[in-house]
Design an enzyme around this catalytic site. Structure first.
Site, PDB file in Angstrom:
ATOM      1  N   CYS A  77       0.967  -1.349   0.036  1.00  0.00           N
ATOM      2  CA  CYS A  77       0.067   0.004   0.000  1.00  0.00           C
ATOM      3  C   CYS A  77       0.933   1.176  -0.036  1.00  0.00           C
ATOM      4  CB  CYS A  77      -0.701  -0.118   1.163  1.00  0.00           C
ATOM      5  SG  CYS A  77      -1.934   1.515   1.419  1.00  0.00           S
ATOM      6  N   CYS A 228      -5.320   5.804  -4.031  1.00  0.00           N
ATOM      7  CA  CYS A 228      -4.606   4.581  -3.951  1.00  0.00           C
ATOM      8  C   CYS A 228      -3.210   4.607  -4.300  1.00  0.00           C
ATOM      9  CB  CYS A 228      -5.450   3.194  -4.617  1.00  0.00           C
ATOM     10  SG  CYS A 228      -4.307   1.961  -4.619  1.00  0.00           S
TER      11      CYS A 228
END
Length: 325
Positions: A77, A228
Site C-alpha cells: 500500500c 490508492c
C-alpha cells in the site's frame, strides 16, 4: 484488550496505525482480521480504509503489514507506506529507512514538502510485474497491455500489472469518468469471476496535459477510495508506456484526496516508481476491545492539527481539477 492507535492518511486514503515495536502487542492472524473489520467500520467512532501493523523486522528497519477494512491482507500500500515511513523515521530519528513488505524490502525517506507545512515522504514502489499470472489474470497472452477485455468493456483498453498489488489501468475521457462504467465493471471483477479470480484494483486515468494526470481507483477489498498509492504509481507507468508522460520526470498525480508526485524509472528492462506525497497524522487514540462481542470503546482521543494544512492543498487541487476537467 487495550490498544493505542494513531490515525493518519496519505492522499486522503486513511489508516489506523498500530505500533507493535514499542508496545509489544501480540496478535494472532485471526486477531488482525477481526481488528480490521471491527475498527475500520465507518459506522463506528473510528473507521478507516485499513490497518497498518508496524512490526520489528529481522533485516530491515521495520516491517509493515496492511489489512483492508474487509479483513483481507494487501501485499502493499503506497499511501500507507508513506505513513509507516514517517512513523519509523521519526521513531528512529533518521531521514532514510528500509521497510519490509510482503513482497519486497522498500527504500523510504523524508523529502521536501509537497505543499507548505505538509510532512512529505518518498517511498519505493517495486517490484513491477506485467506477467498476467502475477495478478492473477486469466488471459490468452502472457501480458495485457492496452487491449480490450471481451465481456468487460467494449469501449476501454486496459493494461494489467502487479506493483505488487494487482491493477487494471484504463486511460479514459471525462464522460467515462462521469458514468457508472467504472463502478459496474469493478464490482464485476471483484465478485466471483473467471477473469480476475482474486479480484483486482481498477483505475480510470484522465490525462491533464503533459506531466499531469487524474486517477480514480476502485480498490479490491475496499471500493472507491480517495486515492490508492500503488494505483497512482501504476497509472503513471502506464502513461509513460503510452507516450503520454516521460520516464525519469516528475508526474503530478491528482486524485479525490489531493495529489502526489510519481517518477517512473526504467532500466535494463525493469521498472520501479518513486511515490512522493503527504503523511498526515489526524489523531491519537486508545481503545478497549472486546473481540468476542465485536465491540470496542474509545477511552481517549487526542486530535492533531496537521489536517488544516492538507485541506489547503485539497482546495488548490479541486480548483485545478475544475479548470482541467
Amino acid at each position: 484488550m487495550q490498544i493505542e492507535l494513531l490515525k493518519g492518511h496519505g492522499s486522503g486514503n486513511d489508516f489506523l496505525i498500530i505500533d507493535e515495536i514499542t508496545n509489544h502487542y501480540t496478535f494472532s492472524e485471526k486477531d488482525r482480521v477481526n481488528l480490521a473489520k471491527l475498527l475500520c467500520n465507518r459506522e463506528t467512532e473510528l473507521g478507516a480504509d485499513g490497518i497498518l501493523f508496524v512490526m520489528n523486522s529481522d533485516h530491515a528497519d521495520a516491517k509493515m503489514r496492511v489489512f483492508n477494512a474487509d479483513g483481507s491482507e494487501a501485499s502493499m500500500c503506497g499511501n500507507g507506506l508513506r505513513l509507516v515511513a514517517r512513523f519509523i523515521c521519526e521513531l528512529q530519528e533518521k531521514n532514510e529507512a528500509v521497510i519490509e513488505t510482503m513482497k519486497a524490502d522498500l527504500k523510504v525517506g523524508k523529502r521536501d514538502e509537497i505543499f507548505p507545512n505538509i510532512h512529505t515522504y518518498q517511498v519505493e514502489i517495486s517490484p513491477v510485474l506485467f506477467d498476467v499470472k502475477a495478478l492473477p489474470l486469466n488471459w490468452t497472452k502472457p501480458v495485457l497491455v492496452n487491449e480490450e477485455i471481451p465481456g468487460i468493456s467494449d469501449e476501454l483498453k486496459f493494461t494489467a500489472l502487479a506493483v505488487p498489488n494487482p491493477h487494471l489501468i484504463a486511460i479514459v475521457e471525462t464522460e467515462q469518468l462521469n458514468s457508472d462504467l467504472q463502478k459496474e465493471l469493478s464490482e464485476e471483477l471483484n465478485r466471483p469471476n473467471d477473469i480476475c479470480p482474486d479480484g483486482v484494483n481498477v483505475s480510470f486515468v484522465k490525462p491533464l496535459g503533459f506531466g499531469a494526470i487524474y486517477v480514480r481507483t476502485f480498490e479490491r477489498g475496499v471500493g472507491f477510495t480517495n486515492a490508492c498509492g500503488t494505483a497512482m504509481s501504476a497509472s503513471s507507468l502506464v502513461t509513460c508506456l503510452q507516450g503520454l508522460n516521460e520516464y525519469e520526470s516528475v508526474i503530478q498525480v491528482y486524485n479525490n484526496g489531493g495529489k502526489v508526485q510519481c517518477v517512473v524509472h526504467h532500466q535494463a528492462g525493469d521498472y520501479n516508481i518513486d511515490l512522493i506525497g503527504n503523511a498526515t497524522y489526524l489523531y491519537r487514540a486508545a481503545v478497549t476491545i472486546d473481540i468476542k462481542k465485536e465491540a470496542f470503546t474509545v477511552t481517549s482521543k487526542q486530535e492533531l492539527s496537521e489536517q488544516q494544512s492538507y485541506e489547503k492543498l485539497q482546495t488548490e487541487v479541486q480548483r485545478l481539477l475544475k479548470e482541467k476537467m
